[in-house]
Structure formats: C-alpha cells, structure tokens
Design a protein around this motif. Structure first.
Motif, PDB file in Angstrom:
ATOM      1  N   THR A  24       0.865  -1.169   0.000  1.00 52.87           N
ATOM      2  CA  THR A  24       0.000   0.000   0.000  1.00 52.87           C
ATOM      3  C   THR A  24       0.906   1.225   0.000  1.00 52.87           C
ATOM      4  OG1 THR A  24      -0.072  -0.075   2.411  1.00 52.87           O
ATOM      5  CG2 THR A  24      -1.903  -1.126   1.229  1.00 52.87           C
ATOM      6  N   VAL A  25       0.298   2.405  -0.015  1.00 56.89           N
ATOM      7  CA  VAL A  25       1.060   3.646   0.016  1.00 56.89           C
ATOM      8  C   VAL A  25       0.731   4.371   1.312  1.00 56.89           C
ATOM      9  CG1 VAL A  25       1.502   5.848  -1.135  1.00 56.89           C
ATOM     10  CG2 VAL A  25       0.992   3.807  -2.495  1.00 56.89           C
ATOM     11  N   GLU A  26       1.799   4.758   2.030  1.00 53.74           N
ATOM     12  CA  GLU A  26       1.634   5.513   3.275  1.00 53.74           C
ATOM     13  C   GLU A  26       2.594   6.696   3.216  1.00 53.74           C
ATOM     14  OE1 GLU A  26       1.441   4.603   8.010  1.00 53.74           O
ATOM     15  OE2 GLU A  26       2.880   3.453   6.837  1.00 53.74           O
ATOM     16  N   ASP A  27       2.051   7.910   3.297  1.00 51.17           N
ATOM     17  CA  ASP A  27       2.880   9.120   3.211  1.00 51.17           C
ATOM     18  C   ASP A  27       3.761   9.109   1.970  1.00 51.17           C
ATOM     19  OD1 ASP A  27       1.794  10.099   5.615  1.00 51.17           O
ATOM     20  OD2 ASP A  27       3.294   9.009   6.792  1.00 51.17           O
ATOM     21  N   ASN A  28       3.171   8.735   0.848  1.00 48.32           N
ATOM     22  CA  ASN A  28       3.856   8.686  -0.454  1.00 48.32           C
ATOM     23  C   ASN A  28       5.011   7.694  -0.514  1.00 48.32           C
ATOM     24  OD1 ASN A  28       2.205  10.563  -1.801  1.00 48.32           O
ATOM     25  ND2 ASN A  28       3.281  12.240  -0.791  1.00 48.32           N
ATOM     26  N   LYS A  29       5.020   6.722   0.396  1.00 49.78           N
ATOM     27  CA  LYS A  29       6.046   5.685   0.389  1.00 49.78           C
ATOM     28  C   LYS A  29       5.373   4.321   0.405  1.00 49.78           C
ATOM     29  CE  LYS A  29       9.348   8.536   2.805  1.00 49.78           C
ATOM     30  NZ  LYS A  29      10.128   8.732   4.024  1.00 49.78           N
ATOM     31  N   PRO A  30       5.968   3.329  -0.275  1.00 48.00           N
ATOM     32  CA  PRO A  30       5.377   1.990  -0.259  1.00 48.00           C
ATOM     33  C   PRO A  30       5.521   1.339   1.114  1.00 48.00           C
ATOM     34  CG  PRO A  30       7.446   1.976  -1.449  1.00 48.00           C
ATOM     35  CD  PRO A  30       7.166   3.397  -1.094  1.00 48.00           C
ATOM     36  N   HIS A  31       4.519   0.582   1.485  1.00 47.95           N
ATOM     37  CA  HIS A  31       4.526  -0.186   2.727  1.00 47.95           C
ATOM     38  C   HIS A  31       4.132  -1.611   2.331  1.00 47.95           C
ATOM     39  CE1 HIS A  31       2.876  -0.741   7.067  1.00 47.95           C
ATOM     40  NE2 HIS A  31       3.993  -1.390   6.854  1.00 47.95           N
ATOM     41  N   VAL A  32       5.060  -2.556   2.493  1.00 44.21           N
ATOM     42  CA  VAL A  32       4.871  -3.923   2.003  1.00 44.21           C
ATOM     43  C   VAL A  32       4.821  -4.895   3.168  1.00 44.21           C
ATOM     44  CG1 VAL A  32       5.807  -5.737   0.502  1.00 44.21           C
ATOM     45  CG2 VAL A  32       6.169  -3.324  -0.068  1.00 44.21           C
ATOM     46  N   ARG A  33       3.927  -5.888   3.037  1.00 45.59           N
ATOM     47  CA  ARG A  33       3.846  -6.959   4.026  1.00 45.59           C
ATOM     48  C   ARG A  33       3.388  -8.233   3.331  1.00 45.59           C
ATOM     49  NH1 ARG A  33       0.557  -2.910   3.163  1.00 45.59           N
ATOM     50  NH2 ARG A  33       0.398  -2.062   5.236  1.00 45.59           N
ATOM     51  N   TYR A  34       3.695  -9.385   3.967  1.00 47.16           N
ATOM     52  CA  TYR A  34       3.221 -10.665   3.444  1.00 47.16           C
ATOM     53  C   TYR A  34       1.805 -10.901   3.932  1.00 47.16           C
ATOM     54  CZ  TYR A  34       8.029 -11.812   2.243  1.00 47.16           C
ATOM     55  OH  TYR A  34       9.288 -11.811   1.704  1.00 47.16           O
ATOM     56  N   MET A  35       0.993 -11.481   3.055  1.00 45.16           N
ATOM     57  CA  MET A  35      -0.386 -11.787   3.415  1.00 45.16           C
ATOM     58  C   MET A  35      -0.807 -13.106   2.781  1.00 45.16           C
ATOM     59  SD  MET A  35      -2.278  -8.107   3.461  1.00 45.16           S
ATOM     60  CE  MET A  35      -3.620  -8.794   4.411  1.00 45.16           C
ATOM     61  N   THR A  52      -5.854  -2.446  11.567  1.00 44.28           N
ATOM     62  CA  THR A  52      -4.496  -2.324  11.025  1.00 44.28           C
ATOM     63  C   THR A  52      -4.326  -1.040  10.222  1.00 44.28           C
ATOM     64  OG1 THR A  52      -5.022  -3.483   8.978  1.00 44.28           O
ATOM     65  CG2 THR A  52      -4.272  -4.841  10.844  1.00 44.28           C
ATOM     66  N   HIS A  53      -3.069  -0.690   9.996  1.00 42.67           N
ATOM     67  CA  HIS A  53      -2.757   0.492   9.183  1.00 42.67           C
ATOM     68  C   HIS A  53      -3.181   0.315   7.735  1.00 42.67           C
ATOM     69  CE1 HIS A  53      -0.671   2.662  12.297  1.00 42.67           C
ATOM     70  NE2 HIS A  53       0.052   1.578  12.583  1.00 42.67           N
ATOM     71  N   LYS A  54      -3.283  -0.935   7.278  1.00 40.88           N
ATOM     72  CA  LYS A  54      -3.684  -1.171   5.885  1.00 40.88           C
ATOM     73  C   LYS A  54      -5.021  -0.500   5.584  1.00 40.88           C
ATOM     74  CE  LYS A  54      -3.257  -5.712   6.427  1.00 40.88           C
ATOM     75  NZ  LYS A  54      -2.441  -5.913   7.599  1.00 40.88           N
ATOM     76  N   ILE A  55      -5.915  -0.535   6.550  1.00 38.94           N
ATOM     77  CA  ILE A  55      -7.251   0.041   6.346  1.00 38.94           C
ATOM     78  C   ILE A  55      -7.141   1.550   6.133  1.00 38.94           C
ATOM     79  CG2 ILE A  55      -9.539   0.348   7.359  1.00 38.94           C
ATOM     80  CD1 ILE A  55      -8.747  -2.596   6.639  1.00 38.94           C
ATOM     81  N   GLU A  56      -6.414   2.216   7.008  1.00 33.90           N
ATOM     82  CA  GLU A  56      -6.215   3.666   6.878  1.00 33.90           C
ATOM     83  C   GLU A  56      -5.513   4.007   5.567  1.00 33.90           C
ATOM     84  OE1 GLU A  56      -3.829   4.676  10.246  1.00 33.90           O
ATOM     85  OE2 GLU A  56      -5.318   3.902  11.665  1.00 33.90           O
ATOM     86  N   GLU A  57      -4.503   3.211   5.218  1.00 38.70           N
ATOM     87  CA  GLU A  57      -3.749   3.469   3.998  1.00 38.70           C
ATOM     88  C   GLU A  57      -4.638   3.351   2.765  1.00 38.70           C
ATOM     89  OE1 GLU A  57       0.219   1.766   6.199  1.00 38.70           O
ATOM     90  OE2 GLU A  57      -0.624   0.606   4.539  1.00 38.70           O
ATOM     91  N   LEU A  58      -5.499   2.342   2.712  1.00 39.84           N
ATOM     92  CA  LEU A  58      -6.405   2.176   1.570  1.00 39.84           C
ATOM     93  C   LEU A  58      -7.447   3.273   1.500  1.00 39.84           C
ATOM     94  CD1 LEU A  58      -6.992  -1.677   1.466  1.00 39.84           C
ATOM     95  CD2 LEU A  58      -5.737  -0.278  -0.177  1.00 39.84           C
ATOM     96  N   GLU A  59      -7.901   3.742   2.652  1.00 39.03           N
ATOM     97  CA  GLU A  59      -8.885   4.833   2.652  1.00 39.03           C
ATOM     98  C   GLU A  59      -8.281   6.110   2.087  1.00 39.03           C
ATOM     99  OE1 GLU A  59     -10.171   4.852   6.728  1.00 39.03           O
ATOM    100  OE2 GLU A  59     -11.616   3.227   6.380  1.00 39.03           O
TER     101      GLU A  59
END
Length: 139
Positions: A24-35, A52-59
């Motif tokens: 996802t993108v957080e503060d214009n930077k990629p944030h990667v995790r395994y799922m 999780t932060h993923k929800i905020e990042e997608l919103e």
C-alpha cells in the motif's frame, strides 16, 4: 496468446501460492507486508483486522501492488499486479475466505467484528515464467 489463456495462467499461479507480498502507500512511500492469498478469477481477497494500518492506507490511497510466486529460482512463475483495493465486510465473503488454520490466531471466528476482507481489483498484471518475455494483462 489470447486474453483468456493468459487469465488461466495467471489464475493457476495464484492457485499455487498461499502467500503474496502486498504493498500500500503511506505518506507517499510503499509499505509492504506478506499476506495470505485468496482469489476468485483475477479478483484477490486478503483478510485483515479493521484495526491495522492497511485500512487507513487504503482509505487515503486505494492504489496497491501485489507480487506473487517467486520461489528463489529463475524459472519461477511470477505475477506483478497493480490495482485498487477496498475494504469489505460482506458476510458471505468473510465466511468463504475464513481459514481457521491461518486466522484463529487473530480472530475468534468469521463473525469477529474486527475481521474484514480487502478486495483487490487488478488493472494490470505482468506474468513472467522465467523463460520468455513477460506477458501483460490489462483490464
């Protein structure tokens, strides 16, 4: 190769892999995790907690990128997927994706209010088999 044949190859790679890298993108930077990976056709479903932060990042930014398939060899079938993600609380989908083996650690059941599904709609998929030029699928 026609589009339906490429879609079948892409789906087969998803079938063979239980895990993906999800960015996802957080503060214009990629944030990667395994799922843990689930899919129907080319639509991808990822289970997560609504906390999780993923929800905020997608919103804030629904653009996502997923990598599937690298097994450490050059002959790996690899998918690079760009698309958009959204959160769904669809009960039938939550039950369909539920896998106690993976999720019992974080959720009590598929009815847990914190258990949500991320629905990823691809707009571009690059399929690479390690031997030929990458093939591109676009929505």
């Amino acid at each position: 190769m026609d589009k339906s044949q490429l879609e079948q190859k892409i789906s087969a790679v998803m079938d063979k892999n239980e895990v993906c890298s999800f960015a996802t993108v957080e503060d214009n930077k990629p944030h990667v995790r395994y799922m843990v990976l689930f899919h129907e056709g080319l639509t991808i479903y990822l289970a997560t907690s609504r906390k999780t932060h993923k929800i905020e990042e997608l919103e804030k930014n629904p653009n996502v990128h997923i990598i599937i398939g690298f097994d450490g060899t050059w002959s790996s079938e690899i998918l690079q997927i760009s698309g958009t993600g959204k959160v769904t609380k669809d009960n039938s989908l939550r039950k369909k994706v539920w896998n106690e083996k993976y999720f019992k650690r974080w959720f009590e059941s598929s009815d847990d209010p914190n258990y949500v599904i991320l629905e990823i709609t691809p707009d571009r998929i690059e399929y690479f088999d390690g031997e030929t030029e990458p093939e591109i699928w676009e929505a």
